[in-house]
Design a protein around this motif. Structure first.
Motif: not given
Length: 107
Positions: A1-29
């Protein structure tokens, strides 16, 4: 459970860094309105424009030939004799055909 919480906190902290490249890839291809699909349609449109200009030139050339054929009987006779191998009454026509097999036999 500790690994899931760590990933969840990382994703919450860097949500824009993760979502923006995915959105750019989606729009482009991805999808029919993507930049890649639009680029392919643009290339296809340019190819069709080139073909259209070629067909217009061919149409103009053929229109001139058709007009000459309709108005000039000598031109009609010329086409009949050259393309369709027709001849006048009492005339002999000799055709010279280059046969590649006969040239090889002579060598």
């Amino acid at each position: 459970m500790s690994a899931f919480v760590t990933i969840w906190h990382f994703a919450g902290r860097y949500k824009y860094v993760i979502v923006v490249p995915l959105l750019v890839l989606f729009v482009c291809f991805v999808g029919e309105d993507s930049l890649w699909a639009n680029y392919k349609r643009y290339r296809q449109l340019n190819d069709m424009r080139d073909q259209l200009s070629t067909y217009r030139l061919e149409y103009e050339r053929d229109s001139v030939v058709l007009q000459r054929l309709e108005n000039d009987p000598k031109e009609a006779e010329h086409v009949a004799r050259e393309l369709y191998l027709m001849k006048r009454e009492g005339e002999d026509v000799f055709l010279f055909v280059n046969d590649p097999t006969s040239q090889e036999a002579e060598k």
